[in-house]
Design a protein around this motif. Structure first.
Motif, short mmCIF file in Angstrom:
data_model
loop_
_atom_site.label_atom_id
_atom_site.label_comp_id
_atom_site.label_asym_id
_atom_site.label_seq_id
_atom_site.Cartn_x
_atom_site.Cartn_y
_atom_site.Cartn_z
N PRO A 201 -58.58 -58.82 -9.94
CA PRO A 201 -58.39 -58.48 -11.51
C PRO A 201 -60.14 -58.40 -11.40
O PRO A 201 -60.68 -58.21 -12.74
CB PRO A 201 -58.02 -60.03 -11.42
N ASP A 202 -61.04 -58.39 -11.11
CA ASP A 202 -62.40 -57.42 -11.15
C ASP A 202 -62.63 -57.17 -12.17
O ASP A 202 -63.62 -56.15 -12.44
CB ASP A 202 -63.14 -58.47 -10.17
N ILE A 203 -61.54 -56.34 -11.98
CA ILE A 203 -61.55 -54.62 -12.85
C ILE A 203 -61.75 -54.76 -14.42
O ILE A 203 -61.91 -53.93 -15.45
CB ILE A 203 -60.59 -53.46 -12.92
N PHE A 204 -61.05 -56.29 -14.98
CA PHE A 204 -61.69 -56.75 -16.25
C PHE A 204 -62.51 -58.35 -17.03
O PHE A 204 -62.99 -57.52 -15.89
CB PHE A 204 -59.85 -57.70 -16.15
N PHE A 205 -62.58 -58.01 -17.74
CA PHE A 205 -64.02 -59.16 -17.80
C PHE A 205 -63.71 -59.91 -17.95
O PHE A 205 -62.15 -60.28 -18.12
CB PHE A 205 -64.11 -58.70 -19.35
N THR A 206 -63.97 -61.34 -17.55
CA THR A 206 -63.99 -62.20 -17.05
C THR A 206 -65.57 -63.35 -17.52
O THR A 206 -66.19 -62.89 -17.85
CB THR A 206 -64.16 -62.16 -15.33
N ASP A 207 -64.43 -64.75 -18.18
CA ASP A 207 -64.89 -65.61 -18.36
C ASP A 207 -65.42 -66.80 -17.77
O ASP A 207 -65.24 -66.36 -16.09
CB ASP A 207 -64.39 -66.19 -19.65
N ARG A 208 -66.48 -67.72 -17.82
CA ARG A 208 -67.51 -68.55 -17.33
C ARG A 208 -66.15 -69.28 -16.29
O ARG A 208 -66.16 -69.10 -15.62
CB ARG A 208 -67.88 -69.42 -17.83
N GLU A 209 -64.43 -69.96 -17.53
CA GLU A 209 -63.56 -69.92 -16.31
C GLU A 209 -62.53 -69.20 -15.35
O GLU A 209 -61.77 -70.00 -14.74
CB GLU A 209 -62.78 -70.60 -17.52
N GLY A 210 -62.63 -68.41 -15.32
CA GLY A 210 -62.76 -66.84 -14.71
C GLY A 210 -61.34 -65.69 -15.29
O GLY A 210 -60.86 -65.99 -14.55
N PHE B 164 -69.77 -65.67 -23.39
CA PHE B 164 -70.43 -64.21 -22.58
C PHE B 164 -69.26 -63.91 -21.49
O PHE B 164 -68.29 -64.60 -20.65
CB PHE B 164 -70.92 -65.14 -21.40
N GLN B 165 -69.02 -62.68 -21.45
CA GLN B 165 -67.99 -62.43 -20.85
C GLN B 165 -68.42 -61.37 -19.70
O GLN B 165 -68.39 -60.58 -19.69
CB GLN B 165 -66.95 -61.36 -21.22
N CYS B 166 -69.06 -62.04 -18.64
CA CYS B 166 -69.84 -60.80 -17.66
C CYS B 166 -69.84 -62.18 -15.91
O CYS B 166 -71.09 -61.64 -15.27
CB CYS B 166 -71.73 -61.63 -18.13
N TYR B 167 -68.87 -62.91 -16.01
CA TYR B 167 -68.21 -63.22 -14.65
C TYR B 167 -67.10 -62.83 -13.57
O TYR B 167 -67.01 -63.22 -12.85
CB TYR B 167 -68.33 -64.36 -15.46
N ASP B 168 -67.02 -61.35 -13.54
CA ASP B 168 -66.01 -60.24 -12.78
C ASP B 168 -67.33 -60.44 -11.38
O ASP B 168 -68.80 -60.59 -11.66
CB ASP B 168 -66.09 -59.15 -13.65
N ARG B 169 -67.07 -59.77 -11.16
CA ARG B 169 -68.26 -59.40 -9.46
C ARG B 169 -69.01 -58.57 -9.68
O ARG B 169 -69.80 -58.88 -8.83
CB ARG B 169 -66.80 -59.73 -7.71
N TYR B 170 -68.77 -57.66 -10.32
CA TYR B 170 -69.14 -56.42 -10.10
C TYR B 170 -70.71 -56.29 -11.12
O TYR B 170 -71.72 -56.55 -10.92
CB TYR B 170 -68.02 -55.14 -10.88
N MET B 171 -69.65 -57.33 -12.24
CA MET B 171 -72.03 -58.15 -12.82
C MET B 171 -72.39 -58.83 -12.84
O MET B 171 -73.39 -58.76 -12.83
CB MET B 171 -71.09 -57.77 -14.66
N TRP C 117 -82.85 -67.17 -11.41
CA TRP C 117 -81.78 -66.49 -12.51
C TRP C 117 -80.62 -65.59 -12.80
O TRP C 117 -79.99 -65.62 -13.70
CB TRP C 117 -82.26 -65.71 -13.72
N GLY C 118 -79.83 -65.68 -11.54
CA GLY C 118 -78.85 -64.53 -10.90
C GLY C 118 -77.23 -65.48 -11.21
O GLY C 118 -77.21 -65.44 -10.27
N ARG C 119 -77.86 -65.78 -12.10
CA ARG C 119 -76.40 -66.73 -13.18
C ARG C 119 -76.26 -67.29 -14.34
O ARG C 119 -77.02 -66.67 -15.32
CB ARG C 119 -75.98 -68.34 -11.99
N GLY C 120 -74.94 -67.05 -15.21
CA GLY C 120 -74.42 -66.74 -16.68
C GLY C 120 -74.86 -68.24 -17.02
O GLY C 120 -75.18 -69.16 -16.37
#
Length: 462
Positions: free
Chosen positions: A136-145, A223-230, A246-249
């Motif tokens: 599922p990490d191929i899709f944009f992900t929010d902070r709640e997963g 923000f939409q940056c919570y997939d494992r690749y981003m 700082w490596g976190r949203g």
């Protein structure tokens, strides 16, 4: 000045037209309904399409915009492209001698039509959705997963997770298939331009305000940056910056329907403007810019010499607030003390792209509380683009049959006070999903005809 109280509506229309006689000719395009091609790539009702085109031709519309959906053409198996329905549609368009623009759409479509109607939903390719069940990490992900299947995450632009291909490669292969299938139309100049879907809704932005997750205007989005690749990329960027923490949203950015003053990150003197906030926002918008640069580099290989179009969204709510929170979550680092559109427009300028700006018209009564300013945002983007020498076009964000709206569009398209006489390259009119003219009365048709003549700089009657 002489009073106009005694002048009839028809006389006022003629007076307005006369202001634009002999002005620049601006092409007017109508967007064809999304659902005319079904999920099996079949043209659903050719006769209805022909009837609509006859009516558009009678109004002197210059051409049409056709959405070509990745989820339909490569819908069932990787590298298996079916263009049959589009072949049928393009043959009809050629009969009417229309110019046409192609929108290569790499996003889904929920099927929510205008004016209360419903259309067929269009998803991403079925084989992509199957991959997404395992990864599922191929899709944009929010902070709640929560995973947003509207479009692919830019985190996999260079990750071979799509049956051995990267996110950029599947886009390149789709574009190349289109170019090879319809090369004759390019050679004869029938295709006026190709628009590249860059993100959510085909616009250059993150999917930061999805209705499917409960977003309601004027929420700030997330923000939409919570997939494992981003997330991995963010951690690497923080380490390079010398601050691994700082490596976190951000933890204080609120929720989809928060207001800026309710979130510590976006409030006045909020965290968006401290050292960490500036680092994060520069990284977040940098991801958008990098995706744009890489995809357009590949696009140019396929469509060399062809006019390319990229759509900039109109995220105008909270524009008058200090943080511009809704723009920040969508990827535009544009707070009150920074021009967040210039770096993106510079990339588009380098690739020779025509920028299409969404035009929203006047505000509703609710927009005052949202610190909204669609006009201010439009002119910021337009002027920044013009200063960089970009060709500018516009698209109406909503279907309208209102003479006041038409007047505003013409005045915007042909800014007579501009000493350099700059004007829009073209304007795209958003149609209703059903057969367009059946929903318009005689007065609305007359007003639309007057609008098109003004855009053409020609007051000749039908």
């Amino acid at each position: 000045m002489e009073s106009l109280d005694h002048v009839s509506h028809d006389q006022i229309s003629t007076l307005h037209e006369d202001q634009f006689i002999g002005t620049e000719y601006i092409n007017v395009f109508a967007t064809l309904p999304m659902g005319i091609i079904n999920n099996y790539c079949e043209l659903i009702d050719p006769e209805a399409v022909k009837q609509e085109l006859r009516q558009l031709k009678a109004l002197n519309v210059d051409g049409v915009v056709v959405y070509c959906w990745w989820g339909i053409v490569e819908g069932w198996a990787p590298r298996k492209y079916d263009w049959s329905g589009y072949n049928d549609l393009f043959m009809i368009l050629k009969e009417f001698n229309f110019k046409f623009q192609i929108m290569l759409a790499f996003h889904d479509y929920g099927g929510n039509g205008l004016n209360g109607s419903m259309e067929m939903p269009i998803s991403l390719p079925k084989w992509v959705l199957e991959i997404g069940k395992e990864n599922p990490d191929i899709f944009f992900t929010d902070r709640e997963g929560r995973r947003n299947t509207e479009c692919l995450s830019w985190g996999i632009d260079r990750e071979r997770v799509l049956n051995g291909r990267t996110g950029l490669e599947v886009c390149f292969d789709f574009m190349r298939s289109f170019r090879m299938e319809f090369d004759a139309l390019f050679e004869e100049g029938t295709i006026y331009a190709v628009e590249i879907g860059m993100g959510a809704s085909g616009e250059l932005r993150y999917p930061s305000f999805p209705h499917k997750f409960g977003w309601i205007y004027p929420g700030i989005g997330e923000f939409q940056c919570y997939d494992r690749y981003m997330q991995q990329n963010l951690r690497n960027a923080a380490k390079l910056r010398g601050h691994a923490i700082w490596g976190r949203g951000p933890d204080s950015a609120g929720y989809y329907n928060s207001r800026p003053h309710e979130a510590e990150f976006f409030c006045d003197k909020g965290e968006y403007n401290n050292y960490y906030g500036r680092f994060f926002l520069k990284w977040y918008t940098g991801y958008l810019i990098n995706h744009t640069d890489q995809l357009l580099s590949l696009t140019r290989l396929v469509f060399e010499g062809i006019q390319l179009v990229v759509k900039i969204p109109s995220i105008y709510w909270w524009y008058k607030s200090a943080s511009h929170a809704a723009e920040l979550t969508a990827g535009f680092y544009n707070p009150i003390n920074r021009d967040g559109y210039a770096p993106i427009l510079e990339v588009l300028s380098r690739h020779g792209v025509t920028v299409k700006i969404m035009y929203c018209g006047p505000h509703s009564q609710d927009d005052g509380e949202a610190c909204a300013d669609s006009g201010g945002l439009f002119w910021q983007v337009m002027r920044s683009g013009q200063d960089l020498g970009l060709t500018i076009a516009a698209e109406a964000s909503l279907s309208c049959h209102d003479s006041d709206m038409y007047d505003r569009i013409v005045d915007m398209a042909k800014a007579r006070c501009d000493p350099d006489h700059r004007h829009l390259a073209f304007f795209t009119y958003l149609q209703s999903p059903h057969i367009f003219m059946e929903q318009m009365d005689d007065l609305q048709l007359t007003e639309l005809g007057n609008f098109i003549r003004c855009m053409h700089g020609d007051a000749t009657q039908f």
